[in-house]
Design a protein around this motif. Structure first.
Motif, short mmCIF file in Angstrom:
data_model
loop_
_atom_site.label_atom_id
_atom_site.label_comp_id
_atom_site.label_asym_id
_atom_site.label_seq_id
_atom_site.Cartn_x
_atom_site.Cartn_y
_atom_site.Cartn_z
N VAL A 78 0.85 -1.20 0.00
CA VAL A 78 0.00 0.00 0.00
C VAL A 78 0.88 1.25 0.00
CG1 VAL A 78 -1.58 1.37 1.41
CG2 VAL A 78 -2.02 -1.06 1.06
N SER A 79 1.91 1.24 0.83
CA SER A 79 2.82 2.39 0.92
C SER A 79 3.57 2.60 -0.38
CB SER A 79 3.82 2.18 2.07
OG SER A 79 3.16 1.91 3.28
N VAL A 80 4.03 1.51 -0.99
CA VAL A 80 4.77 1.60 -2.26
C VAL A 80 3.87 2.17 -3.35
CG1 VAL A 80 5.81 0.23 -4.11
CG2 VAL A 80 6.47 -0.19 -1.74
N GLY A 81 2.60 1.77 -3.37
CA GLY A 81 1.67 2.31 -4.36
C GLY A 81 1.54 3.82 -4.26
N ALA A 82 1.42 4.32 -3.02
CA ALA A 82 1.34 5.77 -2.82
C ALA A 82 2.63 6.45 -3.26
CB ALA A 82 1.06 6.07 -1.35
N LEU A 83 3.77 5.83 -2.95
CA LEU A 83 5.08 6.38 -3.30
C LEU A 83 5.25 6.51 -4.82
CD1 LEU A 83 8.04 7.01 -2.05
CD2 LEU A 83 8.57 4.72 -2.91
N ILE A 84 4.90 5.46 -5.54
CA ILE A 84 5.07 5.48 -7.00
C ILE A 84 4.28 6.62 -7.61
CG2 ILE A 84 4.59 4.21 -9.14
CD1 ILE A 84 5.08 1.62 -7.51
N GLY A 85 3.02 6.76 -7.19
CA GLY A 85 2.17 7.81 -7.76
C GLY A 85 2.72 9.20 -7.55
N THR A 86 3.12 9.51 -6.30
CA THR A 86 3.58 10.88 -6.02
C THR A 86 4.99 11.14 -6.54
OG1 THR A 86 4.41 10.29 -3.80
CG2 THR A 86 2.11 11.01 -3.97
N ASN A 285 -4.21 13.32 -3.50
CA ASN A 285 -5.15 12.36 -4.09
C ASN A 285 -4.43 11.38 -5.01
OD1 ASN A 285 -7.81 11.33 -4.40
ND2 ASN A 285 -7.98 12.36 -6.38
N ILE A 286 -3.32 11.84 -5.64
CA ILE A 286 -2.54 10.96 -6.51
C ILE A 286 -1.98 9.78 -5.73
CG2 ILE A 286 -0.36 10.84 -7.81
CD1 ILE A 286 -1.01 13.65 -8.86
N ALA A 287 -1.67 10.00 -4.44
CA ALA A 287 -1.17 8.91 -3.61
C ALA A 287 -2.19 7.78 -3.52
CB ALA A 287 -0.83 9.41 -2.21
N TYR A 288 -3.47 8.14 -3.64
CA TYR A 288 -4.52 7.11 -3.58
C TYR A 288 -4.91 6.59 -4.96
CZ TYR A 288 -8.88 4.74 -2.50
OH TYR A 288 -9.87 3.79 -2.39
N LYS A 289 -5.15 7.52 -5.89
CA LYS A 289 -5.68 7.12 -7.20
C LYS A 289 -4.61 6.86 -8.25
CE LYS A 289 -10.31 9.08 -6.88
NZ LYS A 289 -11.32 9.94 -7.53
N GLY A 290 -3.38 7.32 -8.01
CA GLY A 290 -2.32 7.16 -8.99
C GLY A 290 -2.21 8.37 -9.90
N PHE A 291 -1.12 8.41 -10.67
CA PHE A 291 -0.85 9.56 -11.55
C PHE A 291 -1.45 9.29 -12.93
CE2 PHE A 291 1.89 11.92 -14.54
CZ PHE A 291 1.71 13.20 -14.03
N ALA A 292 -1.98 10.33 -13.53
CA ALA A 292 -2.57 10.21 -14.87
C ALA A 292 -2.20 11.43 -15.70
CB ALA A 292 -4.09 10.08 -14.78
N ASN A 305 1.52 6.67 -16.32
CA ASN A 305 0.17 6.55 -15.75
C ASN A 305 0.06 5.30 -14.88
OD1 ASN A 305 -0.52 8.87 -17.07
ND2 ASN A 305 -1.58 7.86 -18.75
N ARG A 306 0.51 5.42 -13.65
CA ARG A 306 0.48 4.27 -12.75
C ARG A 306 0.65 4.74 -11.31
NH1 ARG A 306 4.10 0.38 -14.87
NH2 ARG A 306 3.75 1.35 -16.88
N GLY A 307 0.73 3.78 -10.41
CA GLY A 307 0.91 4.10 -9.00
C GLY A 307 -0.41 4.31 -8.27
N GLY A 308 -0.33 4.72 -7.04
CA GLY A 308 -1.50 4.93 -6.21
C GLY A 308 -1.91 3.65 -5.48
N ILE A 309 -2.57 3.83 -4.36
CA ILE A 309 -3.04 2.67 -3.59
C ILE A 309 -4.02 1.85 -4.41
CG2 ILE A 309 -4.38 2.02 -1.55
CD1 ILE A 309 -3.15 4.45 -0.14
N VAL A 310 -4.88 2.53 -5.18
CA VAL A 310 -5.86 1.83 -6.00
C VAL A 310 -5.16 0.91 -7.01
CG1 VAL A 310 -7.64 2.13 -7.76
CG2 VAL A 310 -7.64 3.58 -5.73
N GLY A 311 -4.04 1.35 -7.54
CA GLY A 311 -3.32 0.55 -8.51
C GLY A 311 -2.72 -0.73 -7.94
N MET A 312 -2.66 -0.83 -6.61
CA MET A 312 -2.10 -2.01 -5.96
C MET A 312 -3.19 -3.02 -5.55
SD MET A 312 1.20 -1.44 -5.86
CE MET A 312 1.06 -0.53 -7.41
N LEU A 313 -4.45 -2.66 -5.73
CA LEU A 313 -5.52 -3.49 -5.17
C LEU A 313 -5.53 -4.90 -5.74
CD1 LEU A 313 -8.51 -0.98 -4.88
CD2 LEU A 313 -6.90 -1.75 -3.12
N ASP A 314 -5.29 -5.06 -7.04
CA ASP A 314 -5.29 -6.41 -7.63
C ASP A 314 -4.23 -7.29 -6.98
OD1 ASP A 314 -7.35 -5.84 -9.32
OD2 ASP A 314 -6.12 -5.52 -11.10
#
Length: 477
Positions: A78-86, A285-292, A305-314
């Motif tokens: 979850v933390s890595v997903g937020a990191l990638i996005g921001t 918000n990018i930390a949650y939804k990812g960068f676009a 266009n990746r990252g965010g906590i949502v991007g890690m859900l799968d």
């Protein structure tokens, strides 16, 4: 109350055959999510468990226990997903891509990729974080330099897993050593005698391959176009790398991984607001939804266009279902029964090493999560090591090699899904180029069958468990 028994080999073959058939049919033929296949597989094993005499309540508890054992992986992911996005939004990753295109010569690019990802992974202790940041950048640079992307992915993963295995900060390293009852620094030293030769061999292979491919397919116009596009959409400069430096320093100082990664994500959001002109609320918000972003360049959009906590859900769902499945397998004693079938042949360090590697790999194949492999393998194999008086460092080392270094090879495992999704390259495409993993597996077998770097515990020496608790160490070096 019905008497509980262990499963028979035919029962194990049927249940695991059904599991593999379900996984392959969902992924290869029906185009259905692997997560659903894992969830359905729970009930196959539950039915067998009830047949063996277990109550449903006990089986459900084993699912919960399995998930609980691996929750640290969920928190880190979850933390890595937020990191990638921001870090993408804040210009950290775009700056890495830009400087890579500017300064790395094509002929040494693969070697540079291996070394950069190794250093990043050693410093941070996370292969996931390394692949999600430096790995993304190297894939983009490799595209610009005309390199075969599965080959670049192989170099990224080889470096990421190498560093992860030598870092005392790595959660998987801590898990493998602690469950084997080995002090983590002794475990790392035992890994070094295998990992460093494997790294040198792998570095030579990527260097030679780099000279074959380097510059052959480079399109200078494409490289310049990439660089210009990055400058158009991002503020590029040395200052953009400060969040990465801060995170690496904090982790090198052995600060806890998850809060440090979250601090890195917050710094990325601040950088996105201060330097990239993004509203701070949107940056958070990018930390949650990812960068676009829509640059008009398909490949660049795919990279950024990746990252965010949502991007890690799968991947998170795969980890949870895989850990639950592993908990059920442990409750039923499936892998123990398999090992007991071949126990009479486990009379040498070589055979025990081979069996450990197989059990660890099966943990990834059947448990679908690296944590399942690292949790089950020491429990299943420890008696065989103790019977031969093999030092527990050999157990922890073989568990790491067979469990961690093969985790990215299984398309439906947590690592396989994450790595393929982040890098945009299928597991079967990059698998042949995971050279460090293959070399390490080969060296582990060579060591086992030749006795090289195989240590034994003397009858009068303290036990491994006693050593683990901090008393005098026997056979150290």
């Amino acid at each position: 109350m019905k008497e509980v028994r262990l499963p028979t080999i035919p029962e194990i073959v049927i249940i695991l055959g059904a599991f593999l058939a379900l996984v392959f049919s969902f992924t290869l033929f029906l185009d259905l999510p692997i997560q659903l296949a894992l969830f359905i597989s729970w009930f196959f094993v539950i039915i067998l468990g009830v047949r063996l005499g277990h109550s449903y309540q006990d089986l459900q508890k084993s699912i919960m226990d399995g998930i609980t054992n691996g929750l640290e992986a969920v928190l880190i992911l979850v933390s890595v997903g937020a990191l990638i996005g921001t870090w993408i939004a804040g210009g950290v990753v775009p700056t890495l891509i830009y400087y890579g295109l500017e300064f790395i010569h094509p002929s040494i690019f693969l070697l540079a990729t291996l070394i950069i990802c190794s250093i990043m992974s050693i410093a941070t202790g996370t292969s996931w974080g390394t692949v999600g940041t430096a790995g993304i950048a190297m894939i983009a640079i490799g595209e610009g330099l005309g390199m075969p992307l599965p080959l670049v992915a192989g170099a990224v993963l080889s470096g990421a897993y190498f560093g992860d295995k030598l870092s005392p900060l790595s959660d998987s390293t801590v898990l493998a050593s602690s469950l084997s009852k080995v002090d983590i620094l002794r475990h790392v030293r035992a890994m070094m005698v295998l990992s460093i030769p494997a790294f040198v061999i792998t570095a030579i292979l990527f260097t030679l391959t780099g000279f074959v491919y380097g510059g052959r397919n480079i399109d200078t116009e494409k490289v310049e176009f990439f660089k210009t596009s990055l400058q158009q959409y991002f503020d590029i400069g040395i200052l953009m790398l400060i969040p990465a430096v801060i995170v690496v320093v904090l982790l090198a100082l052995k600060k806890p991984s998850m809060p440090v990664i979250v601090i890195g994500a917050l710094l990325g959001a601040i950088w996105a607001s201060v330097f990239q002109g993004i509203d701070f609320a949107d940056a958070i918000n990018i930390a949650y939804k990812g960068f676009a972003i829509d640059t008009g360049v398909a490949f660049m959009d795919g990279i950024l266009n990746r990252g965010g906590i949502v991007g890690m859900l799968d991947t998170l769902v795969v980890i949870i279902f895989g850990l639950g499945f592993g908990g059920l397998l442990e409750k039923l004693g499936v892998l123990k029964v398999i090992i007991a079938t071949f126990e009479k042949k486990l009379t040498s360090a070589g055979n025990v090493t081979l069996s450990t590697l197989i059990v660890a790999f099966l943990g990834n194949v059947l448990g679908c999560a690296m944590y399942v492999s690292l949790i089950l393998t020491p429990k299943i194999m420890e008696d065989s090591y103790d019977r031969l008086r093999l030092d527990r460092r050999i157990l922890s080392r073989n568990t790491e090699v067979g469990g961690t270094l093969t985790s990215g090879m299984v398309p439906w495992s947590d690592n396989g899904i994450y790595m393929a999704g982040i890098l945009g390259i299928s597991t079967f495409s990059y698998l042949p180029f995971m050279w460090l993993s293959f070399v390490a597996l080969g060296l582990a077998l060579i060591y086992g069958y030749t006795g090289k770097f195989i240590w034994y515990v003397d009858e009068n020496s303290p036990s491994d468990e006693t050593e683990y608790k901090g008393e005098k160490v026997a056979n150290d070096y």
